[in-house]
Design a protein around this motif. Structure first.
Motif, mmCIF file in Angstrom:
data_model
loop_
_atom_site.group_PDB
_atom_site.id
_atom_site.type_symbol
_atom_site.label_atom_id
_atom_site.label_comp_id
_atom_site.label_asym_id
_atom_site.label_seq_id
_atom_site.Cartn_x
_atom_site.Cartn_y
_atom_site.Cartn_z
ATOM 1 N N MET A 1 16.977 4.061 6.974
ATOM 2 C CA MET A 1 16.037 2.956 6.808
ATOM 3 C C MET A 1 15.627 2.842 5.348
ATOM 4 O O MET A 1 15.258 3.808 4.725
ATOM 5 C CB MET A 1 14.790 3.194 7.679
ATOM 6 N N LYS A 2 15.736 1.647 4.815
ATOM 7 C CA LYS A 2 15.359 1.419 3.425
ATOM 8 C C LYS A 2 14.226 0.396 3.393
ATOM 9 O O LYS A 2 14.418 -0.773 3.706
ATOM 10 C CB LYS A 2 16.555 0.895 2.630
ATOM 11 N N VAL A 3 13.052 0.818 3.012
ATOM 12 C CA VAL A 3 11.909 -0.076 2.955
ATOM 13 C C VAL A 3 11.821 -0.670 1.555
ATOM 14 O O VAL A 3 11.849 0.063 0.565
ATOM 15 C CB VAL A 3 10.600 0.680 3.274
ATOM 16 N N THR A 4 11.720 -1.994 1.463
ATOM 17 C CA THR A 4 11.735 -2.654 0.160
ATOM 18 C C THR A 4 10.338 -2.819 -0.400
ATOM 19 O O THR A 4 9.930 -3.893 -0.820
ATOM 20 C CB THR A 4 12.413 -4.028 0.278
ATOM 21 N N ASN A 114 -0.607 6.831 11.183
ATOM 22 C CA ASN A 114 0.236 7.411 12.221
ATOM 23 C C ASN A 114 0.978 8.643 11.706
ATOM 24 O O ASN A 114 1.102 8.852 10.498
ATOM 25 C CB ASN A 114 1.256 6.372 12.698
ATOM 26 N N ALA A 115 1.484 9.427 12.635
ATOM 27 C CA ALA A 115 2.302 10.594 12.307
ATOM 28 C C ALA A 115 3.314 10.800 13.429
ATOM 29 O O ALA A 115 3.039 10.486 14.588
ATOM 30 C CB ALA A 115 1.436 11.839 12.148
ATOM 31 N N ALA A 116 4.478 11.306 13.082
ATOM 32 C CA ALA A 116 5.520 11.536 14.083
ATOM 33 C C ALA A 116 6.455 12.634 13.593
ATOM 34 O O ALA A 116 6.582 12.873 12.383
ATOM 35 C CB ALA A 116 6.299 10.252 14.348
ATOM 36 N N TYR A 121 8.427 4.651 11.463
ATOM 37 C CA TYR A 121 7.766 3.963 10.358
ATOM 38 C C TYR A 121 7.199 2.634 10.854
ATOM 39 O O TYR A 121 7.538 2.156 11.938
ATOM 40 C CB TYR A 121 8.749 3.725 9.201
ATOM 41 N N GLY A 122 6.329 2.048 10.065
ATOM 42 C CA GLY A 122 5.769 0.745 10.408
ATOM 43 C C GLY A 122 4.311 0.807 10.812
ATOM 44 O O GLY A 122 3.688 1.874 10.850
ATOM 45 N N MET A 123 3.773 -0.353 11.113
ATOM 46 C CA MET A 123 2.360 -0.493 11.463
ATOM 47 C C MET A 123 2.226 -1.013 12.888
ATOM 48 O O MET A 123 2.998 -1.857 13.329
ATOM 49 C CB MET A 123 1.676 -1.466 10.493
ATOM 50 N N ILE A 182 -2.054 2.061 10.153
ATOM 51 C CA ILE A 182 -1.532 1.331 9.010
ATOM 52 C C ILE A 182 -0.183 1.823 8.495
ATOM 53 O O ILE A 182 0.379 1.214 7.587
ATOM 54 C CB ILE A 182 -2.554 1.329 7.858
ATOM 55 N N GLY A 183 0.353 2.882 9.042
ATOM 56 C CA GLY A 183 1.649 3.379 8.610
ATOM 57 C C GLY A 183 1.801 4.843 8.960
ATOM 58 O O GLY A 183 0.836 5.500 9.360
#
Length: 214
Positions: A1-4, A114-116, A121-123, A182-183
């Protein structure tokens, strides 16, 4: 996953322009709303512990303070915003809801990270699993917040879910209540995102836009 994130964060000035535009339209419609921003955890309770030594309690407090400040400086105090905590202290969950009730809040917005164990990832956002005093508006507000952060900052929209979290259960009977994750601070890029103050400002702007547009 590449977050821009790097490219998206060039849009902070653009967000300010859009926010001002939203303000012009919203001033015509409604009186000032009382909004309680609730930075989760605090004090001896750090919340989630992420990579790069990022702690949930710090991230959400910094974000809440930025929302409060930008409401004053950018929106000319369009909202009446109160925080459940202004420093690194632990506030009991019941005290957070009672504080909101005393203020006769229109909106209660609880901020969390969040945590995992995987690379999630994400909101995402949560509303009370039962009917609230404002019908479908909590869902509308939560969706608006997620949409603005997704469009303007590139965070994955993990959609709105129902939950029986205590802060939602205790506040939903008298005001619109949303819990925002929020993430994932266990995700390298999302943890690194919150280490820079300009990113916190961008997130705060997107949240204010979500509040204005809902």
């Amino acid at each position: 996953m590449k977050v821009t994130f790097k490219n998206r964060l060039q849009n902070v000035i653009f967000l300010l322009v859009i926010l001002k535009t939203c303000l012009c339209f919203s001033q015509i419609i409604a009186p000032k709303k009382i909004i309680v921003i609730d930075p989760g955890h605090g004090g001896m309770d750090p919340g989630a512990l992420g990579v790069l030594n990022v702690r949930e309690k710090d991230v959400v407090l910094n974000l809440a303070k930025e929302v409060l400040q930008l409401n004053k400086t950018v929106l000319d105090s369009r909202f009446e915003i109160h925080l459940t905590r202004h420093n690194d202290t632990l506030i009991a969950l019941k005290d957070r809801s009672q504080f909101s009730k005393r203020l006769k809040a229109d909106v209660f917005l609880s901020l969390h990270c969040n945590a995992a164990l995987n690379f999630a990832y994400g909101m995402e956002a949560f509303v009370w699993e039962k009917s609230s005093v404002n019908g479908n508006y909590p869902m509308k507000l939560a969706s608006s917040l997620l949409k603005e952060v997704n469009i303007n900052l590139g965070f994955k929209n993990r959609v709105v879910k129902y939950s029986n979290f205590q802060v939602l259960r205790d506040t939903a009977p008298f005001c619109t209540s949303v819990l925002l994750e929020i993430g994932f601070i266990t995700h390298d890029e999302e943890a690194a995102y919150f280490l820079r103050s300009k990113n916190t400002k961008a997130m705060a702007l997107a949240i204010l836009m979500g509040l204005l547009k809902s």
